[in-house]
Design an enzyme around this catalytic site. Sequence first.
Site, short mmCIF file in Angstrom:
data_model
loop_
_atom_site.label_atom_id
_atom_site.label_comp_id
_atom_site.label_asym_id
_atom_site.label_seq_id
_atom_site.Cartn_x
_atom_site.Cartn_y
_atom_site.Cartn_z
N TYR A 189 -0.98 -30.96 -43.16
CA TYR A 189 -2.11 -31.76 -43.28
C TYR A 189 -2.04 -33.13 -42.71
O TYR A 189 -2.50 -34.09 -43.00
CB TYR A 189 -2.44 -32.21 -45.03
CG TYR A 189 -2.59 -30.69 -45.59
CD1 TYR A 189 -3.76 -29.98 -45.38
CD2 TYR A 189 -1.28 -30.29 -46.34
CE1 TYR A 189 -3.69 -28.72 -46.24
CE2 TYR A 189 -1.76 -28.99 -47.18
CZ TYR A 189 -2.73 -28.34 -46.92
OH TYR A 189 -2.77 -27.08 -47.74
N GLY B 25 0.57 -23.77 -52.89
CA GLY B 25 0.59 -25.02 -53.80
C GLY B 25 1.99 -25.48 -54.03
O GLY B 25 2.23 -26.57 -54.55
N GLU C 98 0.38 -17.55 -50.41
CA GLU C 98 -0.48 -18.60 -49.57
C GLU C 98 0.32 -19.84 -49.27
O GLU C 98 -0.29 -21.01 -49.33
CB GLU C 98 -1.74 -18.77 -49.63
CG GLU C 98 -2.73 -17.50 -49.90
CD GLU C 98 -4.19 -17.76 -50.58
OE1 GLU C 98 -4.31 -18.93 -50.71
OE2 GLU C 98 -5.04 -16.87 -50.73
N GLY D 16 1.62 -23.23 -47.48
CA GLY D 16 1.49 -24.03 -46.44
C GLY D 16 2.52 -25.39 -46.33
O GLY D 16 3.28 -25.22 -45.40
N ARG D 17 2.10 -25.89 -46.96
CA ARG D 17 3.15 -27.30 -47.13
C ARG D 17 4.51 -27.07 -47.29
O ARG D 17 5.27 -27.53 -46.47
CB ARG D 17 2.76 -28.11 -48.34
CG ARG D 17 3.29 -29.50 -48.51
CD ARG D 17 3.23 -30.46 -49.74
NE ARG D 17 1.54 -30.27 -50.07
CZ ARG D 17 0.75 -30.99 -49.81
NH1 ARG D 17 0.79 -32.16 -48.93
NH2 ARG D 17 -0.72 -30.86 -50.10
N ARG E 111 -3.50 -38.99 -44.75
CA ARG E 111 -2.85 -38.75 -46.18
C ARG E 111 -2.62 -40.09 -46.97
O ARG E 111 -2.86 -40.11 -48.11
CB ARG E 111 -1.56 -37.90 -46.28
CG ARG E 111 -2.04 -36.48 -45.57
CD ARG E 111 -0.53 -35.42 -46.05
NE ARG E 111 -0.47 -35.31 -47.27
CZ ARG E 111 0.24 -35.69 -48.03
NH1 ARG E 111 1.27 -36.45 -47.45
NH2 ARG E 111 0.48 -35.42 -49.31
N CYS F 64 -10.41 -49.92 -37.56
CA CYS F 64 -11.00 -51.07 -38.10
C CYS F 64 -11.45 -50.62 -39.37
O CYS F 64 -12.62 -50.56 -39.96
CB CYS F 64 -12.20 -51.31 -37.27
SG CYS F 64 -11.77 -52.18 -35.75
N GLU F 65 -10.52 -50.59 -40.17
CA GLU F 65 -10.51 -50.02 -41.69
C GLU F 65 -9.57 -50.85 -42.48
O GLU F 65 -8.23 -50.73 -42.01
CB GLU F 65 -10.61 -48.77 -41.94
CG GLU F 65 -11.81 -47.91 -41.31
CD GLU F 65 -13.06 -48.05 -42.15
OE1 GLU F 65 -13.16 -48.44 -43.17
OE2 GLU F 65 -14.04 -47.46 -41.48
N TYR G 274 -4.98 -40.30 -50.30
CA TYR G 274 -4.40 -39.75 -51.28
C TYR G 274 -3.30 -40.75 -51.96
O TYR G 274 -2.66 -40.80 -52.92
CB TYR G 274 -3.58 -38.46 -51.16
CG TYR G 274 -4.40 -37.27 -50.55
CD1 TYR G 274 -5.49 -36.70 -51.47
CD2 TYR G 274 -4.07 -36.47 -49.85
CE1 TYR G 274 -6.13 -35.75 -50.86
CE2 TYR G 274 -4.71 -35.49 -48.95
CZ TYR G 274 -5.58 -35.13 -49.88
OH TYR G 274 -6.49 -33.87 -49.44
#
Length: 419
Positions: free
Chosen positions: A371, A239, A273, A275-276, A312, A342-343, A316
Amino acid sequence: MNYFQYRNRALFCEEADVEQIAREAGTPFYLYSHRTLRHHFRVFSAAFAEVPHIVCFSVKACSNTAILRIFAREGGGVDLVSGGELYRALKAGVDPSRMVYSGVGKREDEIDLALRTGILMFNVESFQELETINVRAGKLGVRAGIGLRVNPDVDPETHAHISTGLKGNKFGINVEASLLAYRYAAKLKHVDIKGVSCHIGSQVTKTSPFIDALGRLKDLIRRLREEGIAIHYLDLGGGLGITYDRETPPHPSEYARAIIDASSEMDCTFIFEPGRVIVGNAGILVTRVLYTKENDGKRFVIVDAGMNDLVRPSLYGSFHLIQPVIQREREEITTDVVGPICESGDFLAKGRQMPAVERGELLAVMSAGAYGFSMSSNYNSRPRIPEILVRDDRWYVIRKRENFEDLVRGEEIPDFLNT
């Protein structure tokens, strides 16, 4: 720090020219720096050198087997959340005794695979999961190492979608119930209690939430030991955040000092743990400008990477610095950087002040190593893009660009539609 830098106004990854890679590989693509990945892992692990610890890289952040191999060669383990991630980790050569398996929805076949593999422990997230692991271990004639994922009800002060340690989140077992769960686990025939686990959220930019969570876990471990339940591992999850824009997260050494000082006399092997913090700034997304346009005074830069490649910003509202691969004197403009999906939610940046760019130019979307590809999809039937790893002045395709045939592989038209 990272090894993406400009030389004579051209962006390089280590000693490799990003523009040259784009000419040969096509766009868009993810680009990772081997030197940065290795450096970040070593810095994080070295910060905890004075205490027993295992660094279990969070596979969900960036799951390419070549990248997992880098960390395995550094002595790292992995944090898993699926059978597929376990399969990848084994392919990458990760030592099973340095694997922990988290996640609220472990299927029986995934549990069986982990048991046969001989992972260090499951981070158990419910009473029913605990019962299931005990039954599956009994059927296979093994004992399952377990720790309970405790939900400490600590606010990580991050985005609501990546907060995992509050009472309202789906993860873990609350502190009060966890004591009962440990007592129950101690009576099961096929589980071996090894540790306590927690994970409060992602992109956390202060040490205080980690210390608050640690304080609650220390009290739980003390109570467990008083009842004769031995705890050998304390998994504090991951985290720790990175700088995308103006964030000022603690350096791993500052984070480590706070954890070590707050955990004196705990007599545990720590599991982390990350990650980022390892991969986030070690990767970029390279995309090409397809068109520019203006609608009633609003400017758009349309690129060949979309929300299916990097979700992302859409999911987010995340900030990623976007900069031209080739620097020159430019007008500063305010624009949306959007993709071909197409969004209306397909954007990499909205209302961004940045240098004006022209059709055909390359843009680098920075801090995209975490991610990024791992959350990509084939939405709008778009082939997933390649991943490329740079080491010194050479680059290697570590995942090939998909083609149209890949999109329909595995699909079948039933006979009744062919008559």
